[in-house]
Write an enzyme that holds these catalytic residues in place. Sequence first.
Site, PDB file in Angstrom:
ATOM      1  N   LEU A 124       0.838  -1.195   0.000  1.00 46.98           N
ATOM      2  CA  LEU A 124       0.000   0.000   0.000  1.00 46.98           C
ATOM      3  C   LEU A 124       0.881   1.256   0.000  1.00 46.98           C
ATOM      4  O   LEU A 124       0.819   2.074  -0.903  1.00 46.98           O
ATOM      5  CB  LEU A 124      -0.925  -0.010   1.230  1.00 46.98           C
ATOM      6  CG  LEU A 124      -1.786   1.234   1.444  1.00 46.98           C
ATOM      7  CD1 LEU A 124      -2.839   1.368   0.342  1.00 46.98           C
ATOM      8  CD2 LEU A 124      -2.489   1.180   2.818  1.00 46.98           C
ATOM      9  N   SER A 125       1.754   1.385   1.025  1.00 46.73           N
ATOM     10  CA  SER A 125       2.555   2.605   1.178  1.00 46.73           C
ATOM     11  C   SER A 125       3.523   2.794   0.013  1.00 46.73           C
ATOM     12  O   SER A 125       4.023   1.821  -0.554  1.00 46.73           O
ATOM     13  CB  SER A 125       3.356   2.549   2.477  1.00 46.73           C
ATOM     14  OG  SER A 125       2.480   2.494   3.570  1.00 46.73           O
ATOM     15  N   PRO A 127       6.699   5.821  -1.561  1.00 48.52           N
ATOM     16  CA  PRO A 127       7.608   6.865  -1.065  1.00 48.52           C
ATOM     17  C   PRO A 127       6.863   8.164  -0.739  1.00 48.52           C
ATOM     18  O   PRO A 127       7.159   8.832   0.238  1.00 48.52           O
ATOM     19  CB  PRO A 127       8.596   7.057  -2.218  1.00 48.52           C
ATOM     20  CG  PRO A 127       8.585   5.743  -2.949  1.00 48.52           C
ATOM     21  CD  PRO A 127       7.193   5.193  -2.806  1.00 48.52           C
ATOM     22  N   GLY A 243      -5.878  -5.812  10.450  1.00 49.47           N
ATOM     23  CA  GLY A 243      -4.454  -5.815  10.793  1.00 49.47           C
ATOM     24  C   GLY A 243      -4.166  -5.128  12.122  1.00 49.47           C
ATOM     25  O   GLY A 243      -3.245  -5.500  12.846  1.00 49.47           O
ATOM     26  N   ARG A 269      18.472  -8.539  41.096  1.00 51.93           N
ATOM     27  CA  ARG A 269      19.449  -7.454  41.268  1.00 51.93           C
ATOM     28  C   ARG A 269      19.364  -6.864  42.687  1.00 51.93           C
ATOM     29  O   ARG A 269      18.294  -6.438  43.121  1.00 51.93           O
ATOM     30  CB  ARG A 269      19.147  -6.366  40.235  1.00 51.93           C
ATOM     31  CG  ARG A 269      19.915  -5.082  40.420  1.00 51.93           C
ATOM     32  CD  ARG A 269      21.309  -5.180  39.897  1.00 51.93           C
ATOM     33  NE  ARG A 269      21.953  -3.878  39.826  1.00 51.93           N
ATOM     34  CZ  ARG A 269      23.267  -3.728  39.648  1.00 51.93           C
ATOM     35  NH1 ARG A 269      24.047  -4.791  39.518  1.00 51.93           N
ATOM     36  NH2 ARG A 269      23.781  -2.529  39.582  1.00 51.93           N
ATOM     37  N   GLN A 280       9.624   0.270  46.887  1.00 52.33           N
ATOM     38  CA  GLN A 280       8.310   0.680  46.404  1.00 52.33           C
ATOM     39  C   GLN A 280       8.387   1.415  45.052  1.00 52.33           C
ATOM     40  O   GLN A 280       7.466   1.304  44.235  1.00 52.33           O
ATOM     41  CB  GLN A 280       7.653   1.586  47.436  1.00 52.33           C
ATOM     42  CG  GLN A 280       6.235   1.161  47.702  1.00 52.33           C
ATOM     43  CD  GLN A 280       5.652   1.848  48.913  1.00 52.33           C
ATOM     44  OE1 GLN A 280       5.966   3.008  49.190  1.00 52.33           O
ATOM     45  NE2 GLN A 280       4.811   1.137  49.621  1.00 52.33           N
ATOM     46  N   ILE A 338      14.153  -0.032  34.842  1.00 53.31           N
ATOM     47  CA  ILE A 338      14.373  -0.928  35.989  1.00 53.31           C
ATOM     48  C   ILE A 338      15.725  -1.637  35.854  1.00 53.31           C
ATOM     49  O   ILE A 338      16.408  -1.891  36.839  1.00 53.31           O
ATOM     50  CB  ILE A 338      13.206  -1.943  36.108  1.00 53.31           C
ATOM     51  CG1 ILE A 338      11.932  -1.207  36.563  1.00 53.31           C
ATOM     52  CG2 ILE A 338      13.546  -3.096  37.066  1.00 53.31           C
ATOM     53  CD1 ILE A 338      10.673  -2.050  36.601  1.00 53.31           C
ATOM     54  N   GLU A 364       0.864   0.178  10.067  1.00 56.50           N
ATOM     55  CA  GLU A 364      -0.578  -0.117   9.937  1.00 56.50           C
ATOM     56  C   GLU A 364      -1.410   1.049  10.490  1.00 56.50           C
ATOM     57  O   GLU A 364      -2.476   0.853  11.075  1.00 56.50           O
ATOM     58  CB  GLU A 364      -0.928  -1.478  10.538  1.00 56.50           C
ATOM     59  CG  GLU A 364      -0.134  -2.575   9.823  1.00 56.50           C
ATOM     60  CD  GLU A 364      -0.772  -3.948   9.789  1.00 56.50           C
ATOM     61  OE1 GLU A 364      -1.973  -4.047  10.057  1.00 56.50           O
ATOM     62  OE2 GLU A 364      -0.053  -4.904   9.471  1.00 56.50           O
ATOM     63  N   GLY A 365      -0.869   2.244  10.302  1.00 54.39           N
ATOM     64  CA  GLY A 365      -1.542   3.467  10.726  1.00 54.39           C
ATOM     65  C   GLY A 365      -0.921   4.032  11.985  1.00 54.39           C
ATOM     66  O   GLY A 365      -0.914   3.376  13.023  1.00 54.39           O
TER      67      GLY A 365
HETATM   68  N1  COS Z   1     -13.849   0.411   6.381  1.00 53.81           N
HETATM   69  C1  COS Z   1     -14.548   0.568   5.236  1.00 53.81           C
HETATM   70  N2  COS Z   1     -14.527   1.696   4.507  1.00 53.81           N
HETATM   71  C2  COS Z   1     -13.754   2.700   4.959  1.00 53.81           C
HETATM   72  C3  COS Z   1     -12.996   2.592   6.132  1.00 53.81           C
HETATM   73  C4  COS Z   1     -13.066   1.395   6.847  1.00 53.81           C
HETATM   74  N3  COS Z   1     -12.371   1.217   7.981  1.00 53.81           N
HETATM   75  N4  COS Z   1     -12.334   3.755   6.322  1.00 53.81           N
HETATM   76  C5  COS Z   1     -12.662   4.550   5.306  1.00 53.81           C
HETATM   77  N5  COS Z   1     -13.523   3.910   4.476  1.00 53.81           N
HETATM   78  C6  COS Z   1     -14.156   4.431   3.265  1.00 53.81           C
HETATM   79  C7  COS Z   1     -15.045   5.649   3.579  1.00 53.81           C
HETATM   80  O1  COS Z   1     -16.337   5.235   3.951  1.00 53.81           O
HETATM   81  C8  COS Z   1     -15.030   6.401   2.278  1.00 53.81           C
HETATM   82  O2  COS Z   1     -15.941   5.766   1.404  1.00 53.81           O
HETATM   83  P1  COS Z   1     -16.800   6.542   0.250  1.00 53.81           P
HETATM   84  O3  COS Z   1     -16.051   6.310  -1.018  1.00 53.81           O
HETATM   85  O4  COS Z   1     -18.087   5.835   0.227  1.00 53.81           O
HETATM   86  O5  COS Z   1     -16.861   7.980   0.616  1.00 53.81           O
HETATM   87  C9  COS Z   1     -13.632   6.107   1.739  1.00 53.81           C
HETATM   88  O6  COS Z   1     -13.175   4.921   2.375  1.00 53.81           O
HETATM   89  C10 COS Z   1     -12.654   7.231   2.020  1.00 53.81           C
HETATM   90  O7  COS Z   1     -12.625   7.421   3.418  1.00 53.81           O
HETATM   91  P2  COS Z   1     -12.024   8.721   4.094  1.00 53.81           P
HETATM   92  O8  COS Z   1     -12.635   9.936   3.459  1.00 53.81           O
HETATM   93  O9  COS Z   1     -12.148   8.547   5.561  1.00 53.81           O
HETATM   94  O10 COS Z   1     -10.503   8.633   3.627  1.00 53.81           O
HETATM   95  P3  COS Z   1      -9.271   9.537   3.990  1.00 53.81           P
HETATM   96  O11 COS Z   1      -8.527   9.806   2.752  1.00 53.81           O
HETATM   97  O12 COS Z   1      -9.703  10.696   4.827  1.00 53.81           O
HETATM   98  O13 COS Z   1      -8.333   8.541   4.847  1.00 53.81           O
HETATM   99  C11 COS Z   1      -7.522   7.409   6.778  1.00 53.81           C
HETATM  100  C12 COS Z   1      -8.728   7.948   5.989  1.00 53.81           C
HETATM  101  C13 COS Z   1      -6.572   8.499   7.177  1.00 53.81           C
HETATM  102  C14 COS Z   1      -8.101   6.744   7.988  1.00 53.81           C
HETATM  103  C15 COS Z   1      -6.762   6.364   5.907  1.00 53.81           C
HETATM  104  O14 COS Z   1      -6.118   6.961   4.817  1.00 53.81           O
HETATM  105  C16 COS Z   1      -5.763   5.566   6.705  1.00 53.81           C
HETATM  106  O15 COS Z   1      -6.113   4.627   7.400  1.00 53.81           O
HETATM  107  N6  COS Z   1      -4.458   5.950   6.617  1.00 53.81           N
HETATM  108  C17 COS Z   1      -3.423   5.190   7.221  1.00 53.81           C
HETATM  109  C18 COS Z   1      -2.900   4.203   6.229  1.00 53.81           C
HETATM  110  C19 COS Z   1      -2.098   3.147   6.874  1.00 53.81           C
HETATM  111  O16 COS Z   1      -2.499   2.554   7.866  1.00 53.81           O
HETATM  112  N7  COS Z   1      -0.932   2.869   6.289  1.00 53.81           N
HETATM  113  C20 COS Z   1      -0.053   1.893   6.809  1.00 53.81           C
HETATM  114  C21 COS Z   1       0.045   0.757   5.862  1.00 53.81           C
HETATM  115  S1  COS Z   1       0.998  -0.542   6.533  1.00 53.81           S
HETATM  116  S2  COS Z   1       2.860   0.040   6.248  1.00 53.81           S
END
Ligand code: COS
Length: 382
Positions: A124-125, A127, A243, A269, A280, A338, A364-365
Amino acid sequence: MDLNLTDEQEMILQGVREFARGEIAPRAREMDAEAYIPSAVIEQMRALGLFGAQIPEAYGGLGLDTVTYSAIIEELARACAGVSILLSVHASVAAYPLMVFAGEEQRRRFLPRLAAGEIGAFCLSEPGSGSDAASLKTSARRDGDGYVLNGAKVFVSSGSLASLYLVMARSDPQADPPHRGISAFLVEREAAGIVIGRKEDKMGLRADDTMEVFFEDCRVPAANRIGEEGAGFKIAMKSLDSGRIGVGAQAIGIAQAACDAALAYARERQQFGRPLAHFQAIQNKLADMAVQIEAARLLVHQAAWLKDRGRSYTKQAAMAKLFASEMSTRVAHQALQIHGGYGYMKDYAVERYYRDARVTEIYEGTSEMQRLVIARQVLRGE
Ligand code: COS
């Protein structure tokens, strides 16, 4: 904590506990220092059926519920955080989306392979796209009966070990809002045009195989698209909900290991003529650690329980991940304290727990994104 497991679930968990304590923990230091997971450890995970932990039995898995699965992740993380994330990523953000969003034909093609121990990865991620996942740029251009993928993915756990990659790519650059132009593809390792890049040199979680992965005119058959075109962002978000339960459980495992180490050290220790555990100031730290670990366990358990019942758990998974990860860094910090000066030395495992815990607040966020998810739900009255 009594998880109210069946005899069979208890037996599987006991097997994992013995494996984690007997086989993984003694090698954790070596895995951290040399930044790899020995193939013998992965083979044993396969033999225990762990790669199919939550995959239904009909597709060759163990069909475990999320409550049991979280307890397994915690046990693995208590021994080695890198091993736990190998399984957590495979199960939550590779196998789970296939179970939920793939068609039956796709499930029959891929789930038995994942259950048998072919490793899954999640791309997903990028650069330029981290917390703002919807801004990803990897493209998926339609071409005849397939798609051609181009782009770079970063921080891919199990990046060089994986056989199957769940890749989020933009199939419609004009989509408005942009997240509706993202689709999910399952890319096989053998596909031409998938290039495994550099391995990241990390502060902690060093055993995890964290790689760059590039797609260079990589052709993927349309039959490997998971879900509808444009459904990729929601698939990614749902996968991350799942996740985050795993990362919460992982954070608890690391904290428990740090707490165990601090307890043992405090008993042994001697200072001022008495064991540290008699003071304590130290007892207060141990009490706070025990309370925080238990509170995190209850939050992870709640999210897992809701998921197992098909209820909404986005908010609870974010809460569990947020609290457990921040708890883990606090507990590891106090556990190192500790240990005093010895805690800062590589001779003691607590410095590894301190380094390993930190990433749970990021991947994962980040904690900031968990708070955003929680606040949005709270403001909606959910
Ligand atoms: N389950 C189902 N749908 C979801 C959802 C969830 N948990 N979260 C968001 N959605 C849907 C929303 O309902 C919205 O749908 P519509 O198309 O019907 O409008 C759509 O996804 C977009 O949602 P939103 O507007 O909330 O998106 P944002 O761009 O504001 O992003 C966050 C939301 C920030 C929460 C998201 O980008 C995120 O989780 N970022 C972190 C990413 C991450 O964890 N990366 C690490 C990867 S592992 S290295």
